[in-house]
Design a protein around this motif. Structure first.
Motif, mmCIF file in Angstrom:
data_model
loop_
_atom_site.group_PDB
_atom_site.id
_atom_site.type_symbol
_atom_site.label_atom_id
_atom_site.label_comp_id
_atom_site.label_asym_id
_atom_site.label_seq_id
_atom_site.Cartn_x
_atom_site.Cartn_y
_atom_site.Cartn_z
ATOM 1 N N UNK A 196 0.832 -1.201 0.000
ATOM 2 C CA UNK A 196 0.000 0.000 0.000
ATOM 3 C C UNK A 196 0.871 1.257 0.000
ATOM 4 N N UNK A 197 1.907 1.260 0.824
ATOM 5 C CA UNK A 197 2.810 2.408 0.878
ATOM 6 C C UNK A 197 3.515 2.595 -0.467
ATOM 7 N N UNK A 198 3.946 1.482 -1.067
ATOM 8 C CA UNK A 198 4.666 1.531 -2.336
ATOM 9 C C UNK A 198 3.785 2.032 -3.477
ATOM 10 N N UNK A 216 -2.209 -1.891 -14.488
ATOM 11 C CA UNK A 216 -1.919 -0.558 -13.965
ATOM 12 C C UNK A 216 -3.125 0.362 -14.074
ATOM 13 N N UNK A 217 -3.936 0.172 -15.098
ATOM 14 C CA UNK A 217 -5.125 1.014 -15.255
ATOM 15 C C UNK A 217 -6.057 0.880 -14.061
ATOM 16 N N UNK A 218 -6.173 -0.328 -13.525
ATOM 17 C CA UNK A 218 -7.041 -0.553 -12.364
ATOM 18 C C UNK A 218 -6.525 0.226 -11.160
ATOM 19 N N UNK A 219 -5.199 0.237 -10.968
ATOM 20 C CA UNK A 219 -4.603 0.992 -9.868
ATOM 21 C C UNK A 219 -4.808 2.490 -10.075
ATOM 22 N N UNK A 220 -4.574 2.957 -11.290
ATOM 23 C CA UNK A 220 -4.757 4.377 -11.592
ATOM 24 C C UNK A 220 -6.205 4.803 -11.350
ATOM 25 N N UNK A 274 -12.670 2.360 2.429
ATOM 26 C CA UNK A 274 -12.575 1.372 1.358
ATOM 27 C C UNK A 274 -12.134 0.044 1.964
ATOM 28 N N UNK A 275 -12.776 -1.032 1.555
ATOM 29 C CA UNK A 275 -12.348 -2.376 1.958
ATOM 30 C C UNK A 275 -11.555 -2.979 0.798
ATOM 31 N N UNK A 276 -10.341 -3.433 1.090
ATOM 32 C CA UNK A 276 -9.501 -4.117 0.105
ATOM 33 C C UNK A 276 -9.337 -5.565 0.568
ATOM 34 N N UNK A 277 -9.656 -6.510 -0.291
ATOM 35 C CA UNK A 277 -9.624 -7.900 0.146
ATOM 36 C C UNK A 277 -9.334 -8.844 -1.009
ATOM 37 N N UNK A 278 -8.727 -9.958 -0.675
ATOM 38 C CA UNK A 278 -8.542 -11.033 -1.645
ATOM 39 C C UNK A 278 -9.753 -11.954 -1.653
ATOM 40 N N UNK A 279 -10.702 -11.696 -0.761
ATOM 41 C CA UNK A 279 -11.896 -12.528 -0.631
ATOM 42 C C UNK A 279 -13.139 -11.664 -0.876
ATOM 43 N N UNK A 280 -13.273 -11.194 -2.112
ATOM 44 C CA UNK A 280 -14.327 -10.239 -2.442
ATOM 45 C C UNK A 280 -15.725 -10.802 -2.198
ATOM 46 N N UNK A 281 -15.975 -12.049 -2.570
ATOM 47 C CA UNK A 281 -17.310 -12.619 -2.396
ATOM 48 C C UNK A 281 -17.688 -12.679 -0.927
ATOM 49 N N UNK A 335 -17.992 -0.126 -1.553
ATOM 50 C CA UNK A 335 -16.673 0.274 -1.042
ATOM 51 C C UNK A 335 -15.667 -0.876 -1.100
ATOM 52 N N UNK A 336 -16.078 -2.034 -1.636
ATOM 53 C CA UNK A 336 -15.225 -3.219 -1.647
ATOM 54 C C UNK A 336 -14.410 -3.283 -2.942
ATOM 55 N N UNK A 337 -13.111 -3.528 -2.786
ATOM 56 C CA UNK A 337 -12.205 -3.656 -3.929
ATOM 57 C C UNK A 337 -11.307 -4.873 -3.726
ATOM 58 N N UNK A 338 -10.921 -5.506 -4.809
ATOM 59 C CA UNK A 338 -10.002 -6.628 -4.725
ATOM 60 C C UNK A 338 -8.582 -6.154 -4.494
ATOM 61 N N UNK A 339 -7.815 -6.908 -3.728
ATOM 62 C CA UNK A 339 -6.426 -6.522 -3.457
ATOM 63 C C UNK A 339 -5.566 -6.550 -4.716
ATOM 64 N N UNK A 340 -6.068 -7.231 -5.732
ATOM 65 C CA UNK A 340 -5.342 -7.261 -6.998
ATOM 66 C C UNK A 340 -5.146 -5.881 -7.595
ATOM 67 N N UNK A 341 -5.984 -4.922 -7.164
ATOM 68 C CA UNK A 341 -5.839 -3.535 -7.621
ATOM 69 C C UNK A 341 -4.506 -2.976 -7.139
ATOM 70 N N UNK A 342 -4.160 -3.232 -5.882
ATOM 71 C CA UNK A 342 -2.910 -2.705 -5.322
ATOM 72 C C UNK A 342 -1.683 -3.454 -5.839
ATOM 73 N N UNK A 343 -1.824 -4.751 -6.029
ATOM 74 C CA UNK A 343 -0.679 -5.535 -6.504
ATOM 75 C C UNK A 343 -0.518 -5.432 -8.018
#
Length: 204
Positions: A11-13, A109-113, A78-85, A96-104
């Motif tokens: 997240x910091x990166x 990159x478009x998803x992160x942007x 915002x909730x970030x999780x690898x367990x979206x379901x 407010x739920x997002x997959x952690x794949x957005x950060x990784x």
């Protein structure tokens, strides 16, 4: 807010160039999270859903959302999780739920942007609404105190502005009976009677 140091570092990166990222001290008691937000002047919080994964706490990201909303109904979360379901099934606000794949950047990159743009927009909208509500209250209270009559539309605008600010600071909110169109009408009636009394005294 994440129990895993790896995701804290990610997240910091990924967000550090756009935001001043503060990692919440973990483990932390659920009832201490809001005070942490206040003490660190935080504009928004990103929280993992399965916080209990390490066994250090027993609550989930959905519980964090509920706890924060006890103090501020509109705070950006915002909730970030690898367990979206799982998160969707157990959360009231699925938007407010997002997959952690957005950060990784597993989702590209478009998803992160796009997530960064959404995060900025939500924070700005929240701050703008706060400032607009304060400005509305200041303007209309000044008008009322100068014995000018508020229109029905102004009464309603004042009511909604006060209600919004109350719900962003529930710990210091006015009682509901002091935050209503009815109270505004009572105030104007008091002012009217005061004016009448002054007129009577001047005519004696």
């Amino acid at each position: 807010l994440d129990e895993e140091e790896l995701w804290q570092a990610i997240a910091i990166n990924k967000l550090g160039s756009e935001f001043n990222v503060t990692v919440v001290d973990f483990p932390i008691s659920l009832d201490k999270i809001w005070q942490f937000i206040i003490d660190n002047d935080i504009d928004a919080i990103i929280v993992d859903f399965r916080l209990y994964g390490s066994g250090q706490v027993s609550y989930t990201g959905a519980d964090v959302v509920s706890e924060i909303m006890k103090h501020n109904k509109y705070f950006p979360i915002f909730i970030m999780t690898a367990f979206e379901k799982d998160a969707i099934d157990k959360s009231e606000n699925v938007l407010i739920i997002n997959g952690k794949g957005v950060l990784s950047e597993d989702k590209g990159k478009d998803a992160l942007d796009n997530f960064i743009l959404v995060l900025k927009h939500v924070i700005k909208s929240y701050k703008d609404r706060m400032e607009n509500a304060k400005a509305t209250i200041l303007e209309l209270h000044r008008k009322s105190l100068s014995r000018q009559t508020l229109s029905p539309e102004e009464d309603e605008a004042l009511f909604h502005a006060e209600l919004f600010l109350n719900e962003t600071d529930k710990d210091n909110a006015l009682p509901s009976n002091l935050n209503s169109i009815g109270y505004s009408c009572q105030l104007k009636e008091i002012i009217r009677k005061t004016d009448n009394l002054i007129s009577e005294l001047q005519n004696r």
